[in-house]
Design a protein around this motif. Sequence first.
Motif, PDB file in Angstrom:
ATOM      1  N   GLN A  18      -4.048  -1.759  -8.268  1.00 57.74           N
ATOM      2  CA  GLN A  18      -4.872  -2.737  -8.988  1.00 57.74           C
ATOM      3  C   GLN A  18      -4.748  -2.561 -10.505  1.00 57.74           C
ATOM      4  OE1 GLN A  18      -8.333  -3.596  -6.405  1.00 57.74           O
ATOM      5  NE2 GLN A  18      -9.435  -4.031  -8.286  1.00 57.74           N
ATOM      6  N   TYR A  19      -3.504  -2.462 -10.953  1.00 59.24           N
ATOM      7  CA  TYR A  19      -3.262  -2.214 -12.376  1.00 59.24           C
ATOM      8  C   TYR A  19      -3.533  -3.453 -13.226  1.00 59.24           C
ATOM      9  CZ  TYR A  19      -1.011  -2.066 -16.807  1.00 59.24           C
ATOM     10  OH  TYR A  19      -0.796  -2.185 -18.160  1.00 59.24           O
ATOM     11  N   ALA A  20      -4.123  -3.225 -14.379  1.00 58.36           N
ATOM     12  CA  ALA A  20      -4.201  -4.213 -15.457  1.00 58.36           C
ATOM     13  C   ALA A  20      -4.590  -3.454 -16.716  1.00 58.36           C
ATOM     14  CB  ALA A  20      -5.208  -5.315 -15.169  1.00 58.36           C
ATOM     15  N   LEU A  36      -1.087   3.169 -13.687  1.00 56.88           N
ATOM     16  CA  LEU A  36       0.336   3.424 -13.928  1.00 56.88           C
ATOM     17  C   LEU A  36       0.634   4.920 -13.831  1.00 56.88           C
ATOM     18  CD1 LEU A  36       1.327   1.043 -16.870  1.00 56.88           C
ATOM     19  CD2 LEU A  36       1.505   0.654 -14.414  1.00 56.88           C
ATOM     20  N   ALA A  37      -0.204   5.740 -14.450  1.00 55.61           N
ATOM     21  CA  ALA A  37       0.004   7.191 -14.393  1.00 55.61           C
ATOM     22  C   ALA A  37      -0.211   7.713 -12.982  1.00 55.61           C
ATOM     23  CB  ALA A  37      -0.942   7.893 -15.369  1.00 55.61           C
ATOM     24  N   LYS A  38      -1.202   7.170 -12.276  1.00 54.03           N
ATOM     25  CA  LYS A  38      -1.457   7.600 -10.899  1.00 54.03           C
ATOM     26  C   LYS A  38      -0.291   7.236  -9.985  1.00 54.03           C
ATOM     27  CE  LYS A  38      -6.524   7.291 -11.056  1.00 54.03           C
ATOM     28  NZ  LYS A  38      -7.712   6.627 -10.476  1.00 54.03           N
ATOM     29  N   LEU A  39       0.268   6.040 -10.205  1.00 53.67           N
ATOM     30  CA  LEU A  39       1.406   5.607  -9.398  1.00 53.67           C
ATOM     31  C   LEU A  39       2.625   6.485  -9.671  1.00 53.67           C
ATOM     32  CD1 LEU A  39       2.650   3.586  -7.408  1.00 53.67           C
ATOM     33  CD2 LEU A  39       3.140   2.097  -9.360  1.00 53.67           C
ATOM     34  N   LYS A  40       2.865   6.819 -10.926  1.00 53.52           N
ATOM     35  CA  LYS A  40       3.988   7.710 -11.263  1.00 53.52           C
ATOM     36  C   LYS A  40       3.834   9.064 -10.571  1.00 53.52           C
ATOM     37  CE  LYS A  40       4.881   5.550 -15.752  1.00 53.52           C
ATOM     38  NZ  LYS A  40       4.745   5.679 -17.229  1.00 53.52           N
ATOM     39  N   ASP A  70       4.398  -4.700 -16.066  1.00 58.79           N
ATOM     40  CA  ASP A  70       4.145  -3.297 -16.382  1.00 58.79           C
ATOM     41  C   ASP A  70       4.266  -2.385 -15.163  1.00 58.79           C
ATOM     42  OD1 ASP A  70       3.597  -3.884 -19.057  1.00 58.79           O
ATOM     43  OD2 ASP A  70       1.471  -4.249 -18.651  1.00 58.79           O
ATOM     44  N   ILE A  71       3.775  -2.842 -14.021  1.00 58.58           N
ATOM     45  CA  ILE A  71       3.707  -1.933 -12.867  1.00 58.58           C
ATOM     46  C   ILE A  71       4.973  -1.945 -12.011  1.00 58.58           C
ATOM     47  CG2 ILE A  71       2.539  -3.561 -11.293  1.00 58.58           C
ATOM     48  CD1 ILE A  71       0.937  -1.049 -10.288  1.00 58.58           C
ATOM     49  N   LEU A  72       5.624  -3.081 -11.861  1.00 57.40           N
ATOM     50  CA  LEU A  72       6.790  -3.113 -10.976  1.00 57.40           C
ATOM     51  C   LEU A  72       7.924  -2.193 -11.446  1.00 57.40           C
ATOM     52  CD1 LEU A  72       6.916  -6.878  -9.885  1.00 57.40           C
ATOM     53  CD2 LEU A  72       6.065  -4.894  -8.599  1.00 57.40           C
ATOM     54  N   PRO A  73       8.181  -2.066 -12.759  1.00 54.39           N
ATOM     55  CA  PRO A  73       9.228  -1.129 -13.171  1.00 54.39           C
ATOM     56  C   PRO A  73       8.936   0.328 -12.801  1.00 54.39           C
ATOM     57  CG  PRO A  73       8.802  -2.710 -14.930  1.00 54.39           C
ATOM     58  CD  PRO A  73       7.734  -2.915 -13.893  1.00 54.39           C
ATOM     59  N   VAL A  74       7.664   0.685 -12.625  1.00 54.30           N
ATOM     60  CA  VAL A  74       7.325   2.059 -12.227  1.00 54.30           C
ATOM     61  C   VAL A  74       7.929   2.370 -10.860  1.00 54.30           C
ATOM     62  CG1 VAL A  74       5.445   3.663 -11.726  1.00 54.30           C
ATOM     63  CG2 VAL A  74       5.232   2.040 -13.623  1.00 54.30           C
ATOM     64  N   TYR A  75       7.956   1.359  -9.992  1.00 56.51           N
ATOM     65  CA  TYR A  75       8.513   1.548  -8.645  1.00 56.51           C
ATOM     66  C   TYR A  75      10.013   1.799  -8.663  1.00 56.51           C
ATOM     67  CZ  TYR A  75       4.207   0.161  -6.202  1.00 56.51           C
ATOM     68  OH  TYR A  75       2.936   0.106  -5.706  1.00 56.51           O
ATOM     69  N   GLU A  76      10.682   1.492  -9.769  1.00 53.33           N
ATOM     70  CA  GLU A  76      12.135   1.677  -9.825  1.00 53.33           C
ATOM     71  C   GLU A  76      12.528   3.149  -9.720  1.00 53.33           C
ATOM     72  OE1 GLU A  76      14.322  -0.769  -9.609  1.00 53.33           O
ATOM     73  OE2 GLU A  76      12.591  -2.114  -9.488  1.00 53.33           O
ATOM     74  N   SER A  77      11.606   4.046 -10.048  1.00 59.36           N
ATOM     75  CA  SER A  77      11.924   5.472  -9.945  1.00 59.36           C
ATOM     76  C   SER A  77      11.765   5.998  -8.518  1.00 59.36           C
ATOM     77  CB  SER A  77      11.015   6.274 -10.889  1.00 59.36           C
ATOM     78  OG  SER A  77       9.662   6.147 -10.510  1.00 59.36           O
ATOM     79  N   LEU A  78      11.258   5.182  -7.613  1.00 57.82           N
ATOM     80  CA  LEU A  78      11.108   5.592  -6.216  1.00 57.82           C
ATOM     81  C   LEU A  78      12.483   5.602  -5.545  1.00 57.82           C
ATOM     82  CD1 LEU A  78       9.049   6.187  -3.876  1.00 57.82           C
ATOM     83  CD2 LEU A  78       9.110   3.734  -3.397  1.00 57.82           C
ATOM     84  N   ARG A  79      12.849   6.702  -4.928  1.00 57.19           N
ATOM     85  CA  ARG A  79      14.184   6.804  -4.320  1.00 57.19           C
ATOM     86  C   ARG A  79      14.215   6.295  -2.884  1.00 57.19           C
ATOM     87  NH1 ARG A  79      15.484  11.369  -1.130  1.00 57.19           N
ATOM     88  NH2 ARG A  79      13.819  12.911  -0.907  1.00 57.19           N
TER      89      ARG A  79
END
Length: 285
Positions: A18-20, A36-40, A70-79
């Motif tokens: 629920q990022y904003a 964002l930090a929690k997702l990382k 902002d949030i979708l690029p964080v998922y790019e680090s998921l392998r």
Amino acid sequence: MSSPSAPSFRFGVIADPQYAALEPNLELDRYPAKSLAKLKEAIAEFNRHDLAFVVTLGDIIDRNWQSFDDILPVYESLRHERYFLLGNHDFAVAAEHLTKVASRVGLSSAYYDFRHAGYRFIALDGNEVSLFAPPERDPRRDEAKALMKALDDAGAPNSHRWNGAISDTQHAWLAAKLNEAKAAGEKVVVMNHYPVFPENSHNALDSDRLLALLSKHDHVVAYLNGHNHAGNFGVVDGTYFVNFKGMVDTEDNSAYAIVTVYEDRLEIAGFGREESRVLVLGQGR
């Protein structure tokens, strides 16, 4: 309850980031900007494990179309492979974007299914009939109003504008997929943003109808959802209903999980506020 059998596979679960870029909602103890930090942190933990996939059970954002940027690029680090479901807050965007939410997170359809190692995972679009996801003046909004009135008349606790339901078309699709999985000898995990059991104010507007369908199928081992950020848990005829807690809640304590699938059980390892559980399969059938 442990057994020497080796796990078949593992997968990660996230509910309600629920990022904003918003100030905290202190009344609800929600901190959307901190997600964002929690997702990382969650992704870093997931990347330390051999996972088949990671699923996010809806409410990726809190509001604003730009929040996806902002949030979708964080998922790019998921392998690992990732799957998204959509929640009510994902549609808290300008009206011109409502029909583009699914494609924005890479979905060609907001409901779908996939197979893995003898399991069928069925992802529902619980927003299809609602007051917020269909475009304005869409008849599904009127259908949602009728469902809410019927629930109100029955004294049910879940007649709220933040809940939704699936359409008759999606319901028929779900029934067909359950039959298809049974014919293939597959166990089924159903996933939705909205809970259907135990009774709760956050439950889907069509929770009784969905429960009635699922109860006909003894190969449905679990139903996984978010939406109720406090979490919840129940069992009906050997099917486990697991409501994962919201990542967005609290200032610095996250919530996510890794599910390990064995032949005879599912083991949920909770991180942060999420509870750990062992779900023994075949009980109560």
